[in-house]
Scaffold this active site. Structure first.
Site, PDB file in Angstrom:
ATOM      1  N   ASP A  94       0.817  -1.217   0.000  1.00  0.00           N
ATOM      2  CA  ASP A  94       0.000   0.000   0.000  1.00  0.00           C
ATOM      3  C   ASP A  94       0.852   1.269   0.000  1.00  0.00           C
ATOM      4  OD1 ASP A  94      -2.794  -0.108  -0.158  1.00  0.00           O
ATOM      5  OD2 ASP A  94      -2.973  -0.925   1.841  1.00  0.00           O
TER       6      ASP A  94
ATOM      7  N   GLU B  36      -5.284   7.183   0.111  1.00  0.00           N
ATOM      8  CA  GLU B  36      -5.886   6.443   1.223  1.00  0.00           C
ATOM      9  C   GLU B  36      -5.005   6.459   2.467  1.00  0.00           C
ATOM     10  OE1 GLU B  36      -8.279   2.234   1.854  1.00  0.00           O
ATOM     11  OE2 GLU B  36      -6.919   2.459   0.169  1.00  0.00           O
TER      12      GLU B  36
ATOM     13  N   ASP C 217      -6.211   4.719  -5.120  1.00  0.00           N
ATOM     14  CA  ASP C 217      -6.279   3.563  -4.235  1.00  0.00           C
ATOM     15  C   ASP C 217      -5.080   2.683  -4.559  1.00  0.00           C
ATOM     16  OD1 ASP C 217      -6.857   1.445  -2.586  1.00  0.00           O
ATOM     17  OD2 ASP C 217      -8.983   1.429  -3.053  1.00  0.00           O
TER      18      ASP C 217
ATOM     19  N   ILE D  53      -3.775  -0.091  -3.251  1.00  0.00           N
ATOM     20  CA  ILE D  53      -4.157  -1.502  -3.366  1.00  0.00           C
ATOM     21  C   ILE D  53      -5.632  -1.591  -3.020  1.00  0.00           C
ATOM     22  CG2 ILE D  53      -3.966  -3.843  -2.461  1.00  0.00           C
ATOM     23  CD1 ILE D  53      -1.051  -3.437  -1.965  1.00  0.00           C
ATOM     24  N   ASP D  54      -6.447  -1.830  -4.020  1.00  0.00           N
ATOM     25  CA  ASP D  54      -7.871  -2.042  -3.808  1.00  0.00           C
ATOM     26  C   ASP D  54      -8.116  -3.544  -3.828  1.00  0.00           C
ATOM     27  OD1 ASP D  54     -10.592  -1.502  -3.546  1.00  0.00           O
ATOM     28  OD2 ASP D  54     -10.902  -1.480  -5.702  1.00  0.00           O
TER      29      ASP D  54
ATOM     30  N   THR E 117      -7.713  -5.724  -0.553  1.00  0.00           N
ATOM     31  CA  THR E 117      -6.629  -6.167   0.327  1.00  0.00           C
ATOM     32  C   THR E 117      -6.600  -7.689   0.492  1.00  0.00           C
ATOM     33  OG1 THR E 117      -6.690  -4.092   1.555  1.00  0.00           O
ATOM     34  CG2 THR E 117      -5.705  -5.977   2.658  1.00  0.00           C
TER      35      THR E 117
ATOM     36  N   ASP F 295     -12.376   4.346  -4.356  1.00  0.00           N
ATOM     37  CA  ASP F 295     -12.853   2.984  -4.621  1.00  0.00           C
ATOM     38  C   ASP F 295     -13.668   2.879  -5.905  1.00  0.00           C
ATOM     39  OD1 ASP F 295     -11.768   1.613  -2.424  1.00  0.00           O
ATOM     40  OD2 ASP F 295     -13.403   2.250  -1.124  1.00  0.00           O
TER      41      ASP F 295
END
Length: 357
Positions: free
Chosen positions: A52, A75, A138, A140-141, A143, A291
């Site tokens: 991330d 984020e 984002d 890492i969308d 997780t 998102d």
């Protein structure tokens, strides 16, 4: 419409593609090492933390090098990694990827130190809004998909005066065709407002200006009898009970496809499914703009529609969140039928929504 070097936002799309690809290479490296049990010490030096933060640093550094007056809604901030004293660990992974992708340093820049990495992360502090150029990121969308070695996405969108103009999503593990389990994996999806949506293999060189990418479209020729539904894997992200009622009401017989992350928007935009349902699990919850912004444009530019559960357009100028409930993305052929089915269950204005949350 054809795309040329003179096309508005074509440079932004290209820089976003290069940055998302570099970040996707980082996240794939970290995920693979985690799955091979060679990675990060478990005392909150988690692969999610490394992936991330490293991804966010790479992308923000690239965006602000090229567009220094822009803002970024990110984020993360660097407080956690400073508290855990893992700046050097994260930077070591980032530096490995920068060396491997050094050919693009002139366009993306380079993070030179752990301190620079933290500074880059902390520049993702925009509050969003209706004025100016704001990137929604984002890093890492998805997780849990990332940790399983399954579907996740690196997502970036440019919002100008509240309107999404560019969207780029990198999906390191997504098959080129969900209808063919043996197809190649790894896709880069790009949309420019007014110029369509495009796909290319994530592992190939990025074309500029999108001239060797494939133009993609949703299946507007399919009716409900042929439609496939995309749903999230995690029940906490969408009301699976309400989804079941909607599918039954619409008479949808095709088995659903469960995917983590904005990979669902990508699959819809290239015709691997026709419906994506994200239904509230809490009537007070509001979705984060990072998102959905990139996926929203990708589906709209491929000929589909994205709205809230009442059929209203999504407002990306409200701030860091959307001031609406849920998300429905679908082909234009079936979208209105889905909204009608939802309202028949929860009420025209969601009077019965709480019963299904």
């Amino acid at each position: 419409m054809s795309i040329s070097l003179a096309t508005q936002y074509v440079k932004e799309a290209y820089i976003a593609q290069l940055a998302v690809k570099r970040a996707a290479l980082l996240t794939r490296k970290v995920s693979e090492e985690h799955l091979n049990e060679q990675s990060i010490d478990k005392q909150d030096h988690s692969p999610v933390t490394v992936g991330d933060f490293g991804s966010q640093a790479i992308i923000i550094n690239a965006i602000l090098k090229n567009f220094p007056g822009d803002e970024v809604v990110g984020e993360e901030d660097s407080a956690l990694i400073k508290e855990k004293k893992i700046e050097d660990l994260i930077y070591s992974h980032v530096e490995t990827i920068q060396q491997a992708d050094a050919a693009h340093d002139s366009k993306l820049g380079r993070l030179e130190s752990a301190e620079g990495l933290c500074n880059s992360i902390d520049k993702g502090n925009s509050k969003g809004g209706k004025k100016g150029r704001i990137w929604a990121l984002d890093p890492i969308d998805g997780t849990k998909g990332f940790l399983r070695g399954d579907q996740y996405a690196v997502c970036l969108a440019l919002i100008v005066d509240g309107e999404v103009k560019v969207g780029v999503i990198g999906c390191p593990n997504l098959p080129h065709s969900l209808r063919d389990p043996g197809s190649k994996r790894g896709g880069l999806f790009t949309a420019i407002k007014g110029y369509g949506s495009y796909f290319q293999d994530l592992n190939e060189d990025i074309s500029y200006p999108l001239n060797t990418s494939s133009n993609i479209t949703v299946h507007n020729e399919y009716g409900l009898d042929q439609a496939r539904v995309l749903e999230g894997v995690e029940k906490g992200h969408s009301s699976h009970g309400l989804q079941g009622l909607i599918k039954a009401k619409l008479g949808i017989s095709q088995p659903s496809v469960n995917l983590d992350s904005q990979a669902k928007y990508c699959a819809l935009s290239k015709g691997d499914a026709e419906i994506y349902l994200r239904l509230p699990t809490n009537p007070n919850y509001r979705e984060k703009i990072w998102d959905h912004a990139a996926g929203y444009l990708l589906v709209n530019e491929s000929g589909g529609m994205v709205t809230d559960i009442y059929g209203n357009d999504l407002d990306f100028g409200y701030g860091r969140t959307l001031n609406s409930q849920g998300v429905i993305a679908a082909s234009k052929t079936v979208h209105s039928s889905i909204i009608s089915a939802i309202k028949s269950i929860i009420g025209e204005n969601g009077e019965s929504l709480k019963e299904y949350c």
